[in-house]
Design a protein around this motif. Structure first.
Motif, PDB file in Angstrom:
ATOM      1  N   THR A 200      35.738  63.934  24.509  1.00 38.06           N
ATOM      2  CA  THR A 200      36.082  65.152  25.244  1.00 38.06           C
ATOM      3  C   THR A 200      35.864  66.362  24.138  1.00 38.06           C
ATOM      4  O   THR A 200      35.866  66.317  23.054  1.00 38.06           O
ATOM      5  N   TYR A 201      35.505  67.591  24.795  1.00 42.57           N
ATOM      6  CA  TYR A 201      35.269  68.715  24.062  1.00 42.57           C
ATOM      7  C   TYR A 201      35.715  70.029  24.793  1.00 42.57           C
ATOM      8  O   TYR A 201      35.719  70.008  25.946  1.00 42.57           O
ATOM      9  N   THR A 202      36.361  70.894  23.790  1.00 40.63           N
ATOM     10  CA  THR A 202      36.714  72.204  24.396  1.00 40.63           C
ATOM     11  C   THR A 202      35.694  73.386  23.817  1.00 40.63           C
ATOM     12  O   THR A 202      35.347  73.156  22.817  1.00 40.63           O
ATOM     13  N   ILE A 203      35.620  74.551  24.468  1.00 40.10           N
ATOM     14  CA  ILE A 203      35.049  75.631  23.891  1.00 40.10           C
ATOM     15  C   ILE A 203      36.011  76.879  24.034  1.00 40.10           C
ATOM     16  O   ILE A 203      37.049  76.742  24.669  1.00 40.10           O
ATOM     17  N   SER A 204      35.476  77.886  23.224  1.00 39.09           N
ATOM     18  CA  SER A 204      36.412  79.112  23.156  1.00 39.09           C
ATOM     19  C   SER A 204      36.510  79.655  24.498  1.00 39.09           C
ATOM     20  O   SER A 204      37.543  80.232  25.145  1.00 39.09           O
ATOM     21  N   ASP A 205      35.528  79.675  25.404  1.00 39.71           N
ATOM     22  CA  ASP A 205      35.623  80.276  26.908  1.00 39.71           C
ATOM     23  C   ASP A 205      35.460  78.876  27.668  1.00 39.71           C
ATOM     24  O   ASP A 205      34.356  78.598  28.141  1.00 39.71           O
ATOM     25  N   ASP A 206      36.602  78.763  28.333  1.00 43.01           N
ATOM     26  CA  ASP A 206      36.445  77.560  29.125  1.00 43.01           C
ATOM     27  C   ASP A 206      35.698  77.630  30.495  1.00 43.01           C
ATOM     28  O   ASP A 206      35.460  76.786  31.173  1.00 43.01           O
ATOM     29  N   LYS A 207      35.402  78.931  31.019  1.00 44.89           N
ATOM     30  CA  LYS A 207      34.742  79.187  32.141  1.00 44.89           C
ATOM     31  C   LYS A 207      33.474  79.050  31.828  1.00 44.89           C
ATOM     32  O   LYS A 207      32.575  79.139  32.873  1.00 44.89           O
ATOM     33  N   VAL A 230      25.410  56.693  29.119  1.00 41.81           N
ATOM     34  CA  VAL A 230      26.323  57.722  29.198  1.00 41.81           C
ATOM     35  C   VAL A 230      26.240  58.291  30.637  1.00 41.81           C
ATOM     36  O   VAL A 230      25.315  58.290  31.233  1.00 41.81           O
ATOM     37  N   VAL A 231      27.743  58.727  30.690  1.00 45.64           N
ATOM     38  CA  VAL A 231      27.538  59.546  32.139  1.00 45.64           C
ATOM     39  C   VAL A 231      28.331  60.700  31.339  1.00 45.64           C
ATOM     40  O   VAL A 231      29.371  60.694  30.895  1.00 45.64           O
ATOM     41  N   VAL A 232      27.917  61.870  31.903  1.00 49.98           N
ATOM     42  CA  VAL A 232      28.346  63.430  31.451  1.00 49.98           C
ATOM     43  C   VAL A 232      29.378  63.876  32.811  1.00 49.98           C
ATOM     44  O   VAL A 232      28.819  64.107  33.850  1.00 49.98           O
ATOM     45  N   LYS A 233      30.604  64.368  32.346  1.00 52.08           N
ATOM     46  CA  LYS A 233      31.397  65.053  33.347  1.00 52.08           C
ATOM     47  C   LYS A 233      31.719  66.667  32.692  1.00 52.08           C
ATOM     48  O   LYS A 233      31.345  66.535  31.190  1.00 52.08           O
ATOM     49  N   SER A 234      32.093  67.493  33.262  1.00 53.52           N
ATOM     50  CA  SER A 234      32.537  68.587  32.628  1.00 53.52           C
ATOM     51  C   SER A 234      33.535  68.492  31.507  1.00 53.52           C
ATOM     52  O   SER A 234      34.628  68.116  31.840  1.00 53.52           O
ATOM     53  N   GLY A 235      32.954  68.730  30.323  1.00 49.05           N
ATOM     54  CA  GLY A 235      33.805  68.670  29.289  1.00 49.05           C
ATOM     55  C   GLY A 235      34.318  67.263  28.786  1.00 49.05           C
ATOM     56  O   GLY A 235      35.128  66.892  27.890  1.00 49.05           O
TER      57      GLY A 235
END
Length: 248
Positions: A200-207, A230-235
């Motif tokens: 999981t990963y987060t960014i400064s601007d979640d939008k 690999v399967v990629v989902k948002s974040g």
């Protein structure tokens, strides 16, 4: 000069004018001589990378004037090297948790001599490259070399350090603020039956879905280059790579 070329030349200038503030912040971080600011350094590196990629992919291809091409290319080459040096610094800190103070000093010196390097070393190199590129015989050979190098770069990744370290480094360099590795749950196995881990990963601007997508894409390419599914989902990245989960 066409309207679009003038417009894009101005855009490039505006981006370049914004970068010195990042350089000032970076020097402040480097002057601390501390591994504790590695995440901040990685964040600055990601911002440099985002700006340079924007110029390279969107604006630079429209520039036709040789004088402008030489000027822009010389500045870009400085930032290519700076990004490489910062990437190397982040990787070494994450692998060894310490860096000789001389390493920081050399980086600061590199940044502070930016104008001298651009007007001297990088302008000379870029002039030679552009001359070769626009000579028909040399251009064909150069295009082949560039194509081969790009292909290699797109498929190769750092292999120093553990798989977990490399995953976190790639995510942070691409723009992630925080990266976590966890054990997979049954709900995730609905997306990938062989799943062993999630990232999981987060960014400064979640939008900013664009950055989230880019991080996921980079991690997917890296893990697939290691022969994992690999399967990629948002974040979120789900993979069958058996990774060591972070300690709570």
């Amino acid at each position: 000069m066409s309207y679009i070329e003038k417009k894009y030349r101005l855009k490039i200038t505006e981006i370049f004018e914004d970068l010195p503030s990042l350089e000032t912040h970076l020097i402040e971080l480097l002057n601390r001589n501390s591994v504790k600011v590695v995440d901040d350094i990685a964040s600055v590196c990601a911002k440099f990378n985002k700006s340079i990629n924007l110029i390279l992919k969107k604006y630079y291809p429209e520039i036709k004037e040789m004088k402008d091409k030489l000027e822009i290319k010389s500045v870009l080459k400085f930032y290519y090297d700076l990004i490489d040096k910062l990437t190397d610094l982040v990787r070494n800190i994450e692998n060894f948790q310490k860096i000789d103070s001389e390493y920081y000093d050399k980086l600061i010196e590199f940044i502070e001599t930016k104008e001298t390097l651009i007007d001297g070393k990088y302008r000379t190199i870029c002039a030679q490259e552009l001359t070769a590129f626009y000579d028909p015989a040399s251009r064909a050979n150069l295009e082949k070399i560039i194509s081969e190098k790009y292909l290699m770069k797109s498929k190769q990744y750092f292999t120093i350090g553990s798989l977990e370290e490399e995953i976190k480094k790639i995510a942070k360099i691409t723009g992630a603020k925080q990266v976590s590795i966890m054990e997979v749950s049954e709900s995730h196995k609905k997306h990938l039956e062989s799943a062993e881990s999630i990232i999981t990963y987060t960014i400064s601007d979640d939008k900013d879905e664009g950055i989230l997508f880019k991080i996921g894409t980079e991690l997917k390419q890296y893990l697939e280059s290691k022969k994992y599914y690999v399967v990629v989902k948002s974040g979120l990245v789900i993979t069958n790579a058996k990774l060591l989960p972070d300690k709570n």
